[in-house]
Design a protein around this motif. Structure first.
Motif, PDB file in Angstrom:
ATOM      1  N   ILE A 266      -5.996   6.067  11.559  1.00 20.04           N
ATOM      2  CA  ILE A 266      -5.017   6.895  10.869  1.00 20.04           C
ATOM      3  C   ILE A 266      -5.578   8.306  10.641  1.00 20.04           C
ATOM      4  O   ILE A 266      -6.798   8.477  10.522  1.00 20.04           O
ATOM      5  CB  ILE A 266      -4.662   6.225   9.520  1.00 20.04           C
ATOM      6  CG1 ILE A 266      -3.341   6.709   8.988  1.00 20.04           C
ATOM      7  CG2 ILE A 266      -5.758   6.418   8.498  1.00 20.04           C
ATOM      8  CD1 ILE A 266      -2.841   5.855   7.839  1.00 20.04           C
TER       9      ILE A 266
ATOM     10  N   PRO B  34      -7.465   3.320  -4.237  1.00 19.30           N
ATOM     11  CA  PRO B  34      -7.585   2.011  -3.575  1.00 19.30           C
ATOM     12  C   PRO B  34      -6.250   1.429  -3.142  1.00 19.30           C
ATOM     13  O   PRO B  34      -6.205   0.521  -2.331  1.00 19.30           O
ATOM     14  CB  PRO B  34      -8.238   1.136  -4.659  1.00 19.30           C
ATOM     15  CG  PRO B  34      -7.974   1.822  -5.951  1.00 19.30           C
ATOM     16  CD  PRO B  34      -7.878   3.286  -5.649  1.00 19.30           C
ATOM     17  N   ARG B  35      -5.146   1.984  -3.667  1.00 21.74           N
ATOM     18  CA  ARG B  35      -3.824   1.476  -3.290  1.00 21.74           C
ATOM     19  C   ARG B  35      -3.241   2.204  -2.073  1.00 21.74           C
ATOM     20  O   ARG B  35      -2.141   1.903  -1.642  1.00 21.74           O
ATOM     21  CB  ARG B  35      -2.847   1.635  -4.466  1.00 21.74           C
ATOM     22  CG  ARG B  35      -3.210   0.829  -5.700  1.00 21.74           C
ATOM     23  CD  ARG B  35      -2.145   1.014  -6.786  1.00 21.74           C
ATOM     24  NE  ARG B  35      -2.457   0.223  -7.968  1.00 21.74           N
ATOM     25  CZ  ARG B  35      -3.205   0.633  -8.974  1.00 21.74           C
ATOM     26  NH1 ARG B  35      -3.727   1.840  -8.943  1.00 21.74           N
ATOM     27  NH2 ARG B  35      -3.449  -0.151 -10.007  1.00 21.74           N
ATOM     28  N   CYS B  36      -3.970   3.187  -1.560  1.00 26.48           N
ATOM     29  CA  CYS B  36      -3.438   4.005  -0.452  1.00 26.48           C
ATOM     30  C   CYS B  36      -3.595   3.273   0.883  1.00 26.48           C
ATOM     31  O   CYS B  36      -4.612   2.628   1.146  1.00 26.48           O
ATOM     32  CB  CYS B  36      -4.173   5.344  -0.403  1.00 26.48           C
ATOM     33  SG  CYS B  36      -3.551   6.433   0.897  1.00 26.48           S
ATOM     34  N   ILE B  37      -2.602   3.422   1.743  1.00 29.16           N
ATOM     35  CA  ILE B  37      -2.611   2.771   3.071  1.00 29.16           C
ATOM     36  C   ILE B  37      -3.809   3.228   3.896  1.00 29.16           C
ATOM     37  O   ILE B  37      -4.305   2.487   4.752  1.00 29.16           O
ATOM     38  CB  ILE B  37      -1.280   3.056   3.822  1.00 29.16           C
ATOM     39  CG1 ILE B  37      -1.189   2.263   5.138  1.00 29.16           C
ATOM     40  CG2 ILE B  37      -1.086   4.535   4.090  1.00 29.16           C
ATOM     41  CD1 ILE B  37      -1.030   0.794   4.991  1.00 29.16           C
TER      42      ILE B  37
ATOM     43  N   THR C 236      -6.748   3.316   3.168  1.00 26.78           N
ATOM     44  CA  THR C 236      -7.956   2.514   2.918  1.00 26.78           C
ATOM     45  C   THR C 236      -8.024   1.296   3.833  1.00 26.78           C
ATOM     46  O   THR C 236      -9.087   0.691   3.961  1.00 26.78           O
ATOM     47  CB  THR C 236      -8.018   2.033   1.454  1.00 26.78           C
ATOM     48  OG1 THR C 236      -6.846   1.238   1.190  1.00 26.78           O
ATOM     49  CG2 THR C 236      -8.078   3.192   0.478  1.00 26.78           C
ATOM     50  N   ILE C 237      -6.883   0.917   4.457  1.00 27.81           N
ATOM     51  CA  ILE C 237      -6.928  -0.283   5.302  1.00 27.81           C
ATOM     52  C   ILE C 237      -6.460  -0.040   6.743  1.00 27.81           C
ATOM     53  O   ILE C 237      -6.834  -0.781   7.626  1.00 27.81           O
ATOM     54  CB  ILE C 237      -6.098  -1.442   4.706  1.00 27.81           C
ATOM     55  CG1 ILE C 237      -4.631  -1.039   4.514  1.00 27.81           C
ATOM     56  CG2 ILE C 237      -6.700  -1.943   3.402  1.00 27.81           C
ATOM     57  CD1 ILE C 237      -3.722  -2.230   4.303  1.00 27.81           C
ATOM     58  N   GLU C 238      -5.643   0.983   6.957  1.00 25.52           N
ATOM     59  CA  GLU C 238      -5.066   1.181   8.293  1.00 25.52           C
ATOM     60  C   GLU C 238      -6.083   1.859   9.214  1.00 25.52           C
ATOM     61  O   GLU C 238      -6.647   2.908   8.853  1.00 25.52           O
ATOM     62  CB  GLU C 238      -3.791   2.032   8.164  1.00 25.52           C
ATOM     63  CG  GLU C 238      -3.041   2.239   9.458  1.00 25.52           C
ATOM     64  CD  GLU C 238      -2.103   1.085   9.827  1.00 25.52           C
ATOM     65  OE1 GLU C 238      -2.049   0.082   9.080  1.00 25.52           O
ATOM     66  OE2 GLU C 238      -1.441   1.190  10.855  1.00 25.52           O
TER      67      GLU C 238
ATOM     68  N   LYS D 210       0.829  -1.209   0.000  1.00 25.06           N
ATOM     69  CA  LYS D 210       0.000   0.000   0.000  1.00 25.06           C
ATOM     70  C   LYS D 210       0.867   1.264   0.000  1.00 25.06           C
ATOM     71  O   LYS D 210       1.867   1.346   0.730  1.00 25.06           O
ATOM     72  CB  LYS D 210      -0.905   0.020   1.236  1.00 25.06           C
ATOM     73  CG  LYS D 210      -2.018  -1.025   1.200  1.00 25.06           C
ATOM     74  CD  LYS D 210      -3.069  -0.681   0.167  1.00 25.06           C
ATOM     75  CE  LYS D 210      -4.236  -1.654   0.247  1.00 25.06           C
ATOM     76  NZ  LYS D 210      -5.220  -1.424  -0.836  1.00 25.06           N
ATOM     77  N   GLU D 211       0.444   2.251  -0.756  1.00 26.62           N
ATOM     78  CA  GLU D 211       1.187   3.506  -0.858  1.00 26.62           C
ATOM     79  C   GLU D 211       1.031   4.313   0.435  1.00 26.62           C
ATOM     80  O   GLU D 211      -0.071   4.453   0.941  1.00 26.62           O
ATOM     81  CB  GLU D 211       0.673   4.303  -2.063  1.00 26.62           C
ATOM     82  CG  GLU D 211       0.854   3.519  -3.349  1.00 26.62           C
ATOM     83  CD  GLU D 211       0.225   4.188  -4.563  1.00 26.62           C
ATOM     84  OE1 GLU D 211      -0.233   5.329  -4.459  1.00 26.62           O
ATOM     85  OE2 GLU D 211       0.214   3.530  -5.623  1.00 26.62           O
ATOM     86  N   GLY D 212       2.151   4.788   0.945  1.00 27.25           N
ATOM     87  CA  GLY D 212       2.118   5.583   2.172  1.00 27.25           C
ATOM     88  C   GLY D 212       2.313   4.760   3.437  1.00 27.25           C
ATOM     89  O   GLY D 212       2.303   5.319   4.541  1.00 27.25           O
ATOM     90  N   ALA D 213       2.504   3.450   3.311  1.00 27.19           N
ATOM     91  CA  ALA D 213       2.640   2.598   4.507  1.00 27.19           C
ATOM     92  C   ALA D 213       3.854   3.009   5.344  1.00 27.19           C
ATOM     93  O   ALA D 213       3.784   3.043   6.581  1.00 27.19           O
ATOM     94  CB  ALA D 213       2.749   1.139   4.093  1.00 27.19           C
TER      95      ALA D 213
END
Lengths: 316, 146
Positions: free
Chosen positions: B116, B106-109, B111-113, A104-107
């Motif tokens: 935040i 949808p690839r951004c963190i 969306t799941i963390e 994921k981007e920004g992790a």
């Protein structure tokens, strides 16, 4: 506390110092063999990567430190649903420095918000990959003797290729850099990068055919079209072999041009090019270890004296 | 003719482009307030033809209005005290927006963390473009945002 999320986290003077250090490590590896004795690197790799993980671990081992971690999300507490932030809070209690790769981007940015130890972003989705950029820049500096006044061609997947985005960001800060973007329309550079280049009046051109422009390049940076970045398999199959660099195309290039590639290479560079003295992608791997060694020392604030003794100062 | 009474103390957001009133209502989280809030949609306007207006009867300092120009840069903010207009202003675009909008990548963190902060920075002042602090994706408003 110092982290690296993008290559822009280091000023150009700091990068110069880091590359000077990497060059000294290359020339005097023994001097640095115990620099990180007693230090531990955690490699937190949420998606598979052989090269970056091994290179980062090798860098720490070469410095006399040790490594631990996981190489895919299924073998860690992540598979139980743990957040990135909680994993980093935990690992901060075990290790002295952590390298993180995440789909994921920004992790990695999330990691820096809670970490008590320096974080190295080893790739966050299609976003940034600064240690590859340090590798690329140190390779260019070692081969060309400079980081300014050159034309850099970037070819292949420029949309999802994070190594490309990071390299553009970093090289944009040097004088006289001109970029040439070579990609199919579907894999063009993201709009935000064009905005940044325009904002800073940095010159660039776009081409679809590599043959049309290879003769003007000082550096050709090839990239692989990555299956894992596509939601649609059909698009991947259609675009994966769009570029194949071979001897015929190389004949149109300058004699002092160098070909770089973040690797792994699939079909985009024919094996017949490997013996060409301009093919620098395997030397690039070796330079990557030196660059990562220099980065680990810098983030930990470790200075190695001429006699091999070590001093460590807190890094702000 | 629709009549909505004057407010004694509070904020009147005027010159909202017709249709954006509800978006501002949701972004300011006015649904969570206990005080009277009036939403006027498609009011007649000599300048704009149609406009939306929001009237909020509360202490002006209690609401963070920074996000307003992000949704509609033409909004006028009127501060009312004791039934009198004491200030009329437009708000500058904020350099950073926190926990108001969410990244659509949808690839951004984000969306799941869990837990935040959702942070956007002003990337281009000429075209008012905001980008996600985590993934650099440009923000584009979607119906689901509110």
């Amino acid at each position: 506390m110092r982290h690296i999320l993008t290559p822009l986290d280091f000023k150009t003077q700091e990068l110069d110092a880091l590359f000077d250090l990497a060059a000294d490590i290359e020339a005097n590896p023994q001097k640095y063999a115990n620099a990180c004795r007693g230090k531990k690197l955690a490699t937190l790799f949420y998606e598979p990567s052989t090269r970056t993980r091994l290179s980062t671990e090798t860098a720490m081992l070469n410095l006399g430190g040790s490594t631990m971690g996981f190489s895919d999300a299924t073998s860690s507490s992540v598979s139980k649903g743990e957040s990135v932030a909680d994993t980093i809070r935990t690992v901060s209690c075990f290790a002295d420095i952590a390298a993180i790769r995440h789909p994921k981007e920004g992790a990695a940015m999330v990691a820096t918000q809670v970490s008590r130890i320096p974080i190295i972003n080893c790739g966050d989705g299609g976003h940034q990959h600064p240690t590859q950029t340090l590798t690329d820049m140190f390779t260019i500096r070692s081969l060309m003797g400079r980081l300014n006044h050159m034309t850099i061609g970037l070819c292949g997947d420029l949309k999802f290729g994070r190594t490309v985005h990071s390299l553009i960001d970093a090289m944009s800060r040097y004088e006289g850099i001109r970029f040439v973007f070579i990609s199919p329309k579907e894999l063009r550079i993201p709009e935000y990068i064009f905005e940044r280049l325009d904002e800073h009046d940095i010159q660039y051109d776009e081409f679809i055919k590599l043959e049309d422009v290879i003769g003007k390049l000082d550096i050709l940076y090839m990239t692989r079209v990555q299956r894992e970045r596509f939601f649609n398999e059909e698009d991947y199959v259609r675009l994966k072999d769009f570029y194949v660099l071979n001897k015929r195309i190389m004949r149109k290039a300058k004699n002092n041009m160098f070909v770089l590639h973040p690797l792994p290479r699939v079909n985009e560079i024919s094996v017949e090019v490997d013996n060409d003295p301009r093919a620098a992608y395997f030397r690039q791997v070796q330079y990557g270890v030196y660059a990562r060694m220099a980065l680990i020392l810098t983030l930990l604030g470790i200075h190695v004296n001429e006699d091999g003794t070590v001093t460590q100062t807190p890094v702000e | 003719m629709l009549n909505v009474g004057k407010i004694e103390n509070g904020i009147v957001l005027d010159h909202i482009h017709a249709g954006r009133g509800m978006s501002i209502y949701h972004h300011l989280q006015l649904n969570k307030l206990e005080c009277p809030v009036a939403i006027i949609k498609n009011a007649r306007s000599n300048i704009m033809g149609k406009k939306d207006i929001l009237k909020i009867e509360t202490d002006a300092e209690s609401i963070n209005l920074d996000v307003i120009p992000f949704i509609d840069p033409d909004v006028t903010v009127n501060i009312i005290r004791n039934g009198e207009l004491v200030m009329k202003k437009r708000i500058q675009l904020p350099k950073e927006i926190r926990n108001v909008i969410r990244c659509n990548n949808p690839r951004c963190i984000t969306t799941i963390e869990q837990g935040i902060q959702h942070i956007f920075y002003l990337a281009d002042t000429r075209s008012n473009i905001y980008r996600c602090r985590y993934c650099d994706e440009k923000y584009t408003e979607q119906e689901t945002d509110w």
